[in-house]
Design a protein around this motif. Sequence first.
Motif, mmCIF file in Angstrom:
data_model
loop_
_atom_site.group_PDB
_atom_site.id
_atom_site.type_symbol
_atom_site.label_atom_id
_atom_site.label_comp_id
_atom_site.label_asym_id
_atom_site.label_seq_id
_atom_site.Cartn_x
_atom_site.Cartn_y
_atom_site.Cartn_z
ATOM 1 N N PRO A 43 -32.429 -83.150 -43.758
ATOM 2 C CA PRO A 43 -31.573 -84.010 -42.928
ATOM 3 C C PRO A 43 -32.273 -84.358 -41.623
ATOM 4 N N GLN A 44 -32.124 -85.592 -41.179
ATOM 5 C CA GLN A 44 -32.723 -86.038 -39.921
ATOM 6 C C GLN A 44 -31.952 -85.410 -38.761
ATOM 7 N N GLN A 45 -32.633 -84.534 -38.025
ATOM 8 C CA GLN A 45 -32.007 -83.850 -36.890
ATOM 9 C C GLN A 45 -32.941 -83.858 -35.682
ATOM 10 N N ILE A 46 -33.673 -84.970 -35.532
ATOM 11 C CA ILE A 46 -34.562 -85.130 -34.387
ATOM 12 C C ILE A 46 -33.880 -85.948 -33.293
ATOM 13 N N ALA A 47 -33.198 -87.006 -33.702
ATOM 14 C CA ALA A 47 -32.541 -87.908 -32.752
ATOM 15 C C ALA A 47 -31.096 -88.128 -33.185
ATOM 16 N N GLN A 48 -30.202 -88.212 -32.210
ATOM 17 C CA GLN A 48 -28.789 -88.476 -32.492
ATOM 18 C C GLN A 48 -28.612 -89.895 -33.018
ATOM 19 N N PRO A 49 -27.651 -90.128 -33.925
ATOM 20 C CA PRO A 49 -26.760 -89.140 -34.529
ATOM 21 C C PRO A 49 -27.430 -88.410 -35.697
ATOM 22 N N PHE A 50 -27.261 -87.088 -35.757
ATOM 23 C CA PHE A 50 -27.884 -86.270 -36.784
ATOM 24 C C PHE A 50 -27.180 -86.435 -38.132
ATOM 25 N N LEU A 51 -27.937 -86.163 -39.200
ATOM 26 C CA LEU A 51 -27.343 -85.917 -40.507
ATOM 27 C C LEU A 51 -27.178 -84.405 -40.610
ATOM 28 N N GLN A 52 -25.955 -83.943 -40.744
ATOM 29 C CA GLN A 52 -25.686 -82.509 -40.650
ATOM 30 C C GLN A 52 -26.173 -81.728 -41.856
ATOM 31 N N GLU A 53 -26.107 -82.341 -43.027
ATOM 32 C CA GLU A 53 -26.460 -81.605 -44.245
ATOM 33 C C GLU A 53 -27.067 -82.548 -45.266
ATOM 34 N N ALA A 54 -28.112 -82.084 -45.935
ATOM 35 C CA ALA A 54 -28.758 -82.897 -46.965
ATOM 36 C C ALA A 54 -27.934 -82.895 -48.243
ATOM 37 N N THR A 55 -27.782 -84.066 -48.841
ATOM 38 C CA THR A 55 -27.154 -84.185 -50.156
ATOM 39 C C THR A 55 -28.142 -84.697 -51.197
ATOM 40 N N ILE A 56 -29.311 -85.138 -50.746
ATOM 41 C CA ILE A 56 -30.430 -85.497 -51.619
ATOM 42 C C ILE A 56 -31.576 -84.581 -51.217
ATOM 43 N N HIS A 57 -32.147 -83.904 -52.176
ATOM 44 C CA HIS A 57 -33.097 -82.847 -51.828
ATOM 45 C C HIS A 57 -34.544 -83.184 -52.148
ATOM 46 N N GLU A 58 -34.770 -84.193 -52.978
ATOM 47 C CA GLU A 58 -36.156 -84.549 -53.263
ATOM 48 C C GLU A 58 -36.273 -86.002 -53.711
ATOM 49 N N LEU A 59 -37.441 -86.540 -53.447
ATOM 50 C CA LEU A 59 -37.788 -87.916 -53.802
ATOM 51 C C LEU A 59 -39.061 -87.853 -54.633
ATOM 52 N N VAL A 60 -39.091 -88.564 -55.741
ATOM 53 C CA VAL A 60 -40.297 -88.644 -56.561
ATOM 54 C C VAL A 60 -41.010 -89.954 -56.232
ATOM 55 N N VAL A 61 -42.298 -89.864 -55.913
ATOM 56 C CA VAL A 61 -43.054 -91.028 -55.437
ATOM 57 C C VAL A 61 -44.303 -91.221 -56.282
ATOM 58 N N SER A 243 -22.650 -92.997 -50.230
ATOM 59 C CA SER A 243 -21.409 -92.294 -50.549
ATOM 60 C C SER A 243 -21.165 -91.097 -49.639
ATOM 61 N N ASP A 244 -22.221 -90.643 -48.952
ATOM 62 C CA ASP A 244 -22.083 -89.536 -48.009
ATOM 63 C C ASP A 244 -22.155 -90.033 -46.566
ATOM 64 N N SER A 245 -21.854 -91.339 -46.382
ATOM 65 C CA SER A 245 -21.788 -91.971 -45.060
ATOM 66 C C SER A 245 -23.123 -91.979 -44.322
ATOM 67 N N ASN A 246 -24.231 -91.943 -45.075
ATOM 68 C CA ASN A 246 -25.538 -92.103 -44.430
ATOM 69 C C ASN A 246 -25.676 -93.527 -43.927
ATOM 70 N N ARG A 247 -26.173 -93.687 -42.706
ATOM 71 C CA ARG A 247 -26.511 -94.997 -42.152
ATOM 72 C C ARG A 247 -27.284 -94.769 -40.873
ATOM 73 N N GLY A 248 -28.144 -95.706 -40.550
ATOM 74 C CA GLY A 248 -28.935 -95.585 -39.340
ATOM 75 C C GLY A 248 -29.725 -94.295 -39.326
ATOM 76 N N ALA A 249 -29.592 -93.524 -38.233
ATOM 77 C CA ALA A 249 -30.329 -92.266 -38.094
ATOM 78 C C ALA A 249 -29.772 -91.161 -38.978
ATOM 79 N N ARG A 250 -28.588 -91.335 -39.525
ATOM 80 C CA ARG A 250 -28.033 -90.337 -40.442
ATOM 81 C C ARG A 250 -28.671 -90.559 -41.817
ATOM 82 N N LYS A 251 -29.801 -89.916 -42.018
ATOM 83 C CA LYS A 251 -30.598 -90.156 -43.215
ATOM 84 C C LYS A 251 -31.360 -88.892 -43.576
ATOM 85 N N HIS A 252 -31.925 -88.895 -44.779
ATOM 86 C CA HIS A 252 -32.814 -87.833 -45.229
ATOM 87 C C HIS A 252 -34.245 -88.271 -44.944
ATOM 88 N N ILE A 253 -35.078 -87.351 -44.497
ATOM 89 C CA ILE A 253 -36.445 -87.716 -44.144
ATOM 90 C C ILE A 253 -37.452 -86.734 -44.716
#
Length: 265
Positions: A43-61, A243-253
């Motif tokens: 979860p992105q927790q460097i700059a407000q607004p934070f994402l409090q909890e990750a709901t996606i745990h991995e990305l395949v690239v 579906s988990d209200s991610n937007r802007g800085a509320r994201k997985h990184i």
Amino acid sequence: RPGKPAVVSSELEARFHDAELPGDDPGSDDWRHADPIIVPLQPQQIAQPFLQEATIHELVVRALHNGTDLAFLLDWDDADRDDLDGIGVFHDGVAVQLPAQAGTTPPITMGGPGAPVHVLQWRATWQRDLAGKTGVDQVYPRVVHDVMPDDILSAADALPYWPGRAVGNPVSIVTRDTAVEEVVAEGFGTVTHIRTQRARGNAIHEDKRWKVAMAVPLERPDAGDPLLPGTQWPIAFAVWQGSDSNRGARKHIAGWLTLGLEAKA
């Protein structure tokens, strides 16, 4: 040779593929030539607004290049296809971040002053736009409204009623030819749409999973230094789950990894 099985790694190789790249075809068999890596997300927790909890745990690239273009295939688990925005309703998305300048590692926070980044962002809403109209009637099927300006006026006369379109806001345009936006930034709040958009992309959602293909030319005259074969670059990723209200800085990184572009054969 076929690609290797996906493994957790901090190194991504864009293998040289002497053919047109499947940069807008996530289902192409050509992706078998790429070696996939698993990128853990947090979860992105460097700059407000934070994402409090990750709901996606991995990305395949996966990545390929052909000496002219660089292409990525990004896929992740997401049971819901969120491709309409509304009041309290948000869309899915994924982004790739690269330094604009060779030999630099900008701050992960979308760059910093004097250390710009080049970002490719796919939005599920823009993907939906490619398939047809996305508007109030689609977001709120039971809405009741009078005729719209476009229904009774010419395009030129209706334009003043759509201020976003009138000023060229890329979010407001009527017709799209790609679901990927190219931007540059030098830190949070500095995102700038590149006037000449050269990236392309497409996505499919099946079996509760997104697969997003995107491609961009190696030459980046409006975004930064060229991505030359045989070089290495920092690369980072972000994923949004609507579906988990991610937007802007509320994201997985994922923090900086290393992208290597295989030298031409």
